[in-house]
Motif scaffolding. Structure first.
Motif, PDB file in Angstrom:
ATOM      1  N   LEU A  45       0.848  -1.127  -0.074  1.00  0.00           N
ATOM      2  CA  LEU A  45      -0.071   0.008   0.168  1.00  0.00           C
ATOM      3  C   LEU A  45       0.884   0.977  -0.079  1.00  0.00           C
ATOM      4  CD1 LEU A  45      -3.074   1.202   0.226  1.00  0.00           C
ATOM      5  CD2 LEU A  45      -2.379   1.194   2.890  1.00  0.00           C
ATOM      6  N   VAL A  46       0.694   2.032  -0.809  1.00  0.00           N
ATOM      7  CA  VAL A  46       1.665   3.423  -1.116  1.00  0.00           C
ATOM      8  C   VAL A  46       0.827   4.386  -0.735  1.00  0.00           C
ATOM      9  CG1 VAL A  46       2.968   4.905  -2.725  1.00  0.00           C
ATOM     10  CG2 VAL A  46       2.801   2.224  -3.097  1.00  0.00           C
ATOM     11  N   LEU A  47       1.177   5.278   0.253  1.00  0.00           N
ATOM     12  CA  LEU A  47       0.605   6.322   0.627  1.00  0.00           C
ATOM     13  C   LEU A  47       1.418   7.648   0.219  1.00  0.00           C
ATOM     14  CD1 LEU A  47       0.021   5.317   4.431  1.00  0.00           C
ATOM     15  CD2 LEU A  47      -1.568   5.369   2.624  1.00  0.00           C
ATOM     16  N   THR A  48       0.488   8.618  -0.262  1.00  0.00           N
ATOM     17  CA  THR A  48       1.039   9.834  -0.723  1.00  0.00           C
ATOM     18  C   THR A  48       0.413  11.156  -0.257  1.00  0.00           C
ATOM     19  OG1 THR A  48      -0.657   9.795  -2.677  1.00  0.00           O
ATOM     20  CG2 THR A  48       1.567   8.754  -3.093  1.00  0.00           C
ATOM     21  N   GLU A  49       1.187  12.184  -0.170  1.00  0.00           N
ATOM     22  CA  GLU A  49       0.789  13.294   0.270  1.00  0.00           C
ATOM     23  C   GLU A  49      -0.041  14.122  -0.851  1.00  0.00           C
ATOM     24  OE1 GLU A  49       1.854  17.276   2.717  1.00  0.00           O
ATOM     25  OE2 GLU A  49       3.550  15.798   2.278  1.00  0.00           O
ATOM     26  N   LYS A  50      -1.373  14.402  -0.823  1.00  0.00           N
ATOM     27  CA  LYS A  50      -1.922  14.982  -2.012  1.00  0.00           C
ATOM     28  C   LYS A  50      -2.018  16.518  -1.781  1.00  0.00           C
ATOM     29  CE  LYS A  50      -6.735  15.314  -3.997  1.00  0.00           C
ATOM     30  NZ  LYS A  50      -7.930  14.738  -3.820  1.00  0.00           N
ATOM     31  N   SER A  51      -1.790  17.114  -2.900  1.00  0.00           N
ATOM     32  CA  SER A  51      -1.907  18.626  -2.751  1.00  0.00           C
ATOM     33  C   SER A  51      -2.666  19.302  -3.819  1.00  0.00           C
ATOM     34  CB  SER A  51      -0.441  19.369  -2.633  1.00  0.00           C
ATOM     35  OG  SER A  51       0.360  18.956  -3.823  1.00  0.00           O
ATOM     36  N   VAL A  52      -3.399  20.162  -3.753  1.00  0.00           N
ATOM     37  CA  VAL A  52      -4.355  20.711  -4.710  1.00  0.00           C
ATOM     38  C   VAL A  52      -3.993  22.150  -4.790  1.00  0.00           C
ATOM     39  CG1 VAL A  52      -6.731  21.291  -5.520  1.00  0.00           C
ATOM     40  CG2 VAL A  52      -6.230  19.239  -4.173  1.00  0.00           C
ATOM     41  N   SER A  53      -3.656  22.566  -5.996  1.00  0.00           N
ATOM     42  CA  SER A  53      -3.386  24.154  -6.315  1.00  0.00           C
ATOM     43  C   SER A  53      -4.200  24.764  -7.398  1.00  0.00           C
ATOM     44  CB  SER A  53      -2.232  24.288  -6.940  1.00  0.00           C
ATOM     45  OG  SER A  53      -1.845  23.515  -8.028  1.00  0.00           O
ATOM     46  N   ASN A  54      -4.980  25.849  -7.384  1.00  0.00           N
ATOM     47  CA  ASN A  54      -5.908  26.419  -8.042  1.00  0.00           C
ATOM     48  C   ASN A  54      -5.180  27.192  -9.045  1.00  0.00           C
ATOM     49  OD1 ASN A  54      -8.173  25.787  -6.484  1.00  0.00           O
ATOM     50  ND2 ASN A  54      -7.688  27.050  -5.008  1.00  0.00           N
ATOM     51  N   VAL A  55      -5.729  27.519 -10.114  1.00  0.00           N
ATOM     52  CA  VAL A  55      -5.228  28.315 -11.552  1.00  0.00           C
ATOM     53  C   VAL A  55      -6.044  29.458 -11.371  1.00  0.00           C
ATOM     54  CG1 VAL A  55      -4.976  28.261 -13.956  1.00  0.00           C
ATOM     55  CG2 VAL A  55      -4.698  26.104 -12.666  1.00  0.00           C
ATOM     56  N   PHE A 104      -8.156  32.765 -12.639  1.00  0.00           N
ATOM     57  CA  PHE A 104      -9.099  33.048 -13.585  1.00  0.00           C
ATOM     58  C   PHE A 104      -9.644  31.715 -14.053  1.00  0.00           C
ATOM     59  CE2 PHE A 104      -6.155  36.417 -13.662  1.00  0.00           C
ATOM     60  CZ  PHE A 104      -6.928  37.375 -13.086  1.00  0.00           C
ATOM     61  N   CYS A 105      -9.546  30.762 -13.459  1.00  0.00           N
ATOM     62  CA  CYS A 105     -10.121  29.459 -13.846  1.00  0.00           C
ATOM     63  C   CYS A 105     -10.673  28.405 -12.676  1.00  0.00           C
ATOM     64  CB  CYS A 105      -9.044  28.580 -14.594  1.00  0.00           C
ATOM     65  SG  CYS A 105      -9.389  27.172 -15.278  1.00  0.00           S
ATOM     66  N   LEU A 106     -11.539  27.726 -13.063  1.00  0.00           N
ATOM     67  CA  LEU A 106     -11.955  26.552 -12.280  1.00  0.00           C
ATOM     68  C   LEU A 106     -11.122  25.207 -12.031  1.00  0.00           C
ATOM     69  CD1 LEU A 106     -15.843  26.835 -12.904  1.00  0.00           C
ATOM     70  CD2 LEU A 106     -14.680  27.955 -11.123  1.00  0.00           C
ATOM     71  N   THR A 107     -10.177  25.378 -12.821  1.00  0.00           N
ATOM     72  CA  THR A 107      -9.450  24.044 -12.820  1.00  0.00           C
ATOM     73  C   THR A 107      -8.425  24.033 -11.698  1.00  0.00           C
ATOM     74  OG1 THR A 107      -9.479  24.050 -15.477  1.00  0.00           O
ATOM     75  CG2 THR A 107      -7.844  22.784 -14.602  1.00  0.00           C
ATOM     76  N   LYS A 108      -8.318  22.840 -11.190  1.00  0.00           N
ATOM     77  CA  LYS A 108      -7.485  22.497 -10.149  1.00  0.00           C
ATOM     78  C   LYS A 108      -6.351  21.460 -10.317  1.00  0.00           C
ATOM     79  CE  LYS A 108     -10.895  23.294  -6.698  1.00  0.00           C
ATOM     80  NZ  LYS A 108     -11.759  22.649  -5.573  1.00  0.00           N
ATOM     81  N   ASN A 109      -5.241  21.892  -9.979  1.00  0.00           N
ATOM     82  CA  ASN A 109      -4.131  20.834 -10.369  1.00  0.00           C
ATOM     83  C   ASN A 109      -3.777  20.058  -8.940  1.00  0.00           C
ATOM     84  OD1 ASN A 109      -3.763  21.844 -12.863  1.00  0.00           O
ATOM     85  ND2 ASN A 109      -2.411  23.797 -12.116  1.00  0.00           N
ATOM     86  N   THR A 110      -3.687  18.519  -9.376  1.00  0.00           N
ATOM     87  CA  THR A 110      -3.567  17.688  -8.337  1.00  0.00           C
ATOM     88  C   THR A 110      -2.070  17.019  -8.307  1.00  0.00           C
ATOM     89  OG1 THR A 110      -6.055  17.560  -7.889  1.00  0.00           O
ATOM     90  CG2 THR A 110      -4.465  15.915  -7.105  1.00  0.00           C
ATOM     91  N   THR A 111      -1.507  17.102  -7.301  1.00  0.00           N
ATOM     92  CA  THR A 111      -0.159  16.287  -7.245  1.00  0.00           C
ATOM     93  C   THR A 111      -0.043  15.361  -5.970  1.00  0.00           C
ATOM     94  OG1 THR A 111       1.077  18.114  -5.970  1.00  0.00           O
ATOM     95  CG2 THR A 111       1.068  18.194  -8.579  1.00  0.00           C
TER      96      THR A 111
END
Length: 940
Positions: free
Chosen positions: A857-867, A869-876
């Motif tokens: 089981l691999v655990l990752t730290e999820k981070s969300v950044s907003n762009v 003038f846009c509703l799009t979110k970048n997830t890493t």
């Protein structure tokens, strides 16, 4: 042996050997000389102990002598000698003898009941049939004691609906076996559905209409009683005497409400005992019950009138049409379009098959159904003609359907469907009716669930065209019960293309709709997709469509120079005669077409095999004529577009397949021209199966072909322009070169489906049955080989995608590792862990991503950044930790008012408290974790 025999033997041995005689005499003199010394001959049996060489020599000679005597004895004498010899041996010598015997004569049979624990012996016996258990009981008394245990016989009785009418005492022995024998002698067998009707089921969550009516009456009775008591109390409160008044009348007025309560309670009891309204009205005078003057008789009359008006109301819920229930797997391509095509009366459960288990799927179905009864159950999942794939890693076949977990799943899931006598049915959108194994699976499911099981015959080839083919059983066309006709036709024609569009839609719109449940999200994506790919509305039930289908069928059977003129004249005659108004393109089994014999069905399948083979060969010939021939001509004229090596690498494997299929098509055509009921095509199929090595060569080099094609397209502008000119033209049936290379794998699936249908409708005594079965077995084995290739490639692609998603992640692509499922969770921190678990409060620390593999089981730290003038979110995702599954501990945290959908993961060094957004996500993840952990512990 006597002394005379010994002398004879000695003389015969030494007569021709004087040296041996002298040696024997020397040894004898030595022995006699040594025997005079008492110290040297102590504990010696005529053997010198001081001289080791002589000792060993005499021992060998006398051993040889004894063995010679042993060879001359009878069997009884030998056994007697062995017994006397063993009695003289010590314990260590006996142990040595036992070990030698065990090595030379190993034990091949052993009573396992005397070695294993009793519960293990009973578990082994539980797999025996009742007849075999009775046979085992005749071995010995101990086996009879085990074979009559209730734990062996009670499941067999309950499975057949034979319930013991009393509870056996603790010391009663063999009650269930005697009950089984008694029921067998009277053949008192109940199916699962009949047993559920008589005894009920544990998962029965909705009562019968009569019980619903009784509950409704009980509710109305209690409500009326409460209203009348409250009304009388108010009137008594207004007319009561002053406080501290001890007069007789005041006292009687205080007790009047009690009399009213008693009267209304008895009224309720009488109403419960009587089911008809007339019985309540007849007993109207009984309400008097010596009540005091403050309770007038008009009150009782009004109560009866009120009750009569209540009971006269019909129970509307029992007359409402029951909904239909549909299970839709994410493995079905473009399932979002199907969600948008559902009827209003259909309850749907779309689920993700990756990481799903039967327990989790049953739990989700229970949440969606909410205790309601369903008219029918539809199963729209991936599968073939002999299996259903409900979840990844679990294929339900005729051999696995009776496993305890699978059997329990079907019994509980179909327990929410009305019986077959009320029209309950199980509709499976997989062509099980096209093969013998599929028909066996349908029969077992019908016996197991007590429902009418229906499935398509599957003789239509194409994307998902088998759904539009004829269905087994009687009744209305099942696909149109669940789905709208227009969207269903569009999906069946282009399911694979829709799936490619849905992948991009899920990737783009999925993060924006993550807070919506999967059903609504799928409907939104399906409607959005339908608005962009909408095709002309074609109704299969319209008269124009019926006439056009009839005209096209007639055109196929005629040879004409002007097809358009023939079709126009045919439609003109049809419009004049008006004889096609009642033709149904989906005929029911009661129609003449539905009553075709096996010979007619066999002819239809052979015709479909021939027509689909013609279409397949035309697609392969398009590759040769449109792509290979111009490229080869350019190479021969010194104006090469691609090199000779690349040309051979890309096209030669497919050209070999074309050559083999041209021969196959020619032989099929010759057989069809001479078609008769006893005509054979099995030998042609067997001959074609011997050439499957050309397909093996193609599939083994398929990845190399695609890489070479991509490399040439990228590096050679001339080849890129060549593909632009020839891709998706009329000659290629609007397909690209890459899409044409997909046809061999799809054709192998169609071969299996068609041969299974052909074998199903070929009697065993037919001369073609044996060769058809041989060809079918070869093709099924080859289909399994293709499935393994696809599965391996899919697993590698998923791992590579996860590897690219997780930053700073170690190498994941190693060994036989594969990805099971992924899930986003919230990492929690307990603020007060020293108090009771129901009072603990948790803090949301961060977001985590879980990637569950079959070994870790691999655990990752999820981070969300907003762009901006846009509703799009970048997830890493950044790598956090990796835990081996056999070292992982999983604990579920009970829901409280402070935390929901939480669980705890614990490794040897760390622990994490996590929670999901939705309960269904938690159920799916924990079930997948439990199954993967159990498998990992078993491997280690």
């Amino acid at each position: 042996m006597t002394y005379v025999e010994f002398g004879t033997y000695y003389k015969s041995k030494t007569r021709g050997n004087p040296d041996l005689m002298n040696h024997w005499q020397m040894n004898g003199s030595d022995y006699r000389q040594q025997q005079s010394d008492g110290r040297d001959t102590r504990f010696s049996s005529w053997t010198p102990v001081t001289n080791k060489t002589c000792n060993q020599q005499l021992f060998q000679e006398r051993t040889t002598l004894i063995l010679h005597w042993f060879d001359l004895w009878t069997d009884r004498q030998r056994k007697e000698f062995i017994c006397q010899l063993l009695r003289r041996c010590s314990k260590t010598q006996l142990k040595f003898t036992s070990d030698c015997l065990a090595e030379s004569v190993p034990i091949t049979r052993m009573d396992f009941t005397a070695v294993l624990h009793r519960f293990l012996s009973l578990y082994i016996m539980s797999f025996l049939s009742p007849r075999d258990i009775c046979t085992a009981a005749q071995v010995c008394w101990h086996w009879r004691f085990l074979a009559e245990q209730d734990c062996l016989w009670s499941p067999k009785c309950i499975r057949l609906g034979w319930f013991l009418p009393y509870s056996p005492s603790d010391h009663e022995y063999g009650a269930w076996k005697r009950h089984y024998v008694a029921c067998t002698s009277s053949l008192d067998i109940l199916t699962a559905r009949e047993a559920a009707d008589v005894y009920g089921t544990l998962n029965e969550s909705l009562t019968a209409p009569e019980e619903q009516e009784d509950r409704w009456r009980e509710h109305k009775i209690r409500q009326t009683i409460r209203e009348k008591i409250a009304e009388h109390k108010k009137s008594a409160l207004k007319s009561r005497k002053a406080w501290l008044n001890t007069s007789k009348s005041g006292t009687s007025s205080i007790h009047k409400p009690l009399s009213l309560t008693a009267a209304l309670v008895q009224l309720g009891e009488k109403c419960r005992l009587e089911n008809s309204l007339s019985s309540v009205e007849i007993r109207e005078p009984w309400l008097d019950l010596r009540m005091n003057n403050t309770l007038e008789s008009t009150c009782a009359t009004s109560v009866v009138k009120t009750m009569s008006s209540l009971f006269c109301k019909p129970v509307k819920s029992s007359y409402c049409p029951l909904p239909h229930f549909l299970l839709v797997s994410s493995k079905v391509p473009g399932y979002e379009l199907l969600l948008a095509a559902l009827h209003v009366s259909v309850v749907v459960l779309p689920y993700d098959s990756q990481g799903m288990t039967l327990e989790a799927l049953l739990s989700l179905a229970e949440r969606v159904i909410q205790g309601r009864m369903m008219q029918s159950l539809g199963i729209l999942v991936a599968g073939s003609t002999d299996e259903l794939t409900l979840t990844d890693g679990l294929s339900i076949t005729e051999k696995t359907v009776l496993k305890p977990c699978v059997r329990e799943f079907w019994e509980k899931l179909c327990g929410w469907v009305v019986p077959a006598s009320h029209g309950g049915s199980l509709n499976i959108f997989v062509p099980l009716a096209a093969s013998v194994a599929g028909m066996d699976l349908m029969r077992k499911l019908s016996v197991l669930t007590g429902l009418n099981v229906r499935a398509p015959t599957g003789i239509c080839t194409g994307s998902y065209q088998h759904i539009l083919s004829e269905w087994s059983g009687s009744g209305e066309f099942p696909p149109l019960v669940y789905l709208h006709e227009t969207l269903l036709l569009s999906w069946c024609r282009q399911a694979e293309w829709i799936e490619e569009a849905c992948k991009e839609l899920r990737k783009q719109l999925g993060p924006q709709l993550h807070f919506i449940c999967q059903e609504i999200r799928g409907r939104i994506l399906g409607l959005f997709l339908w608005d962009h790919i909408k095709m002309p509305v074609i109704s299969l039930k319209s008269e124009v469509m019926q006439c056009l289908v009839r005209g096209l069928v007639a055109l196929m059977n005629e040879t004409t120079d002007d097809p358009l003129d023939f079709l126009g004249n045919f439609l003109l005659r049809s419009s004049v005669n008006s004889g096609l108004k009642n033709i149904d393109p989906f005929p029911s089994p009661e129609s003449p077409k539905g009553l075709l014999s096996d010979a007619d069905r066999r002819s239809a399948v052979c015709k479909e095999l021939l027509n689909s083979e013609k279409t397949y060969v035309r697609q392969l010939q398009a590759v040769a004529t449109v792509f290979y021939t111009p490229l080869r001509a350019a190479l021969d004229s010194n104006r090469a577009i691609i090199s000779s090596v690349n040309l051979i690498t890309i096209f030669c494997p497919l050209l070999d397949i074309l050559e083999a299929n041209n021969v196959f098509l020619k032989e099929l055509t010759e057989r069809w021209e001479e078609w008769a009921p006893l005509q054979c095509v099995g030998d042609v199929c067997v001959k074609f199966c011997t050439k499957l090595r050309v397909y093996t060569n193609f599939f083994n080099n398929y990845s190399t072909i695609l890489r070479t094609m991509d490399k040439c397209r990228e590096m050679l502008p001339v080849f890129r322009n060549f593909l632009k000119r020839h891709d998706r033209t009329v000659a290629t049936r609007m397909l690209s070169l890459q899409e044409l290379f997909l046809t061999p794998s799809a054709r192998v699936e169609e071969y299996v489906t068609l041969l299974q249908a052909l074998t199903l409708h070929t009697p065993p005594e037919h001369p073609d049955y044996t060769q058809l079965s041989s060809a079918l077995n070869s093709l099924m084995t080859y289909r399994g080989f293709i499935h393994k290739l696809k599965k391996s490639l899919d697993r590698d692609l998923r791992i590579m995608e996860a590897q690219s998603t997780i930053q700073s992640c170690p190498n994941l692509l190693e060994g036989s590792r594969y990805l099971i499922t992924t899930q986003d969770v919230a990492l929690l921190s307990c603020l007060n862990g020293d108090i009771a678990s129901s009072l603990r409060m948790y803090e949301h620390v961060s977001d985590l991503g879980m990637f569950l593999f079959n070994d870790a089981l691999v655990l990752t730290e999820k981070s969300v950044s907003n762009v901006p003038f846009c509703l799009t979110k970048n997830t890493t995702h950044t790598f956090l930790a990796s835990v081996a599954l056999h070292c992982l501990m999983l604990t579920e945290i009970t829901d409280t008012k402070y935390v929901r959908n939480a669980f705890q993961l614990e490794s040897p060094k760390r622990q994490w408290i996590c929670a999901t957004d939705r309960e269904e996500d938690k159920i799916r993840l924990l079930c997948a974790l439990h199954r993967a952990m159990s498998a990992a512990i078993t491997r280690n």
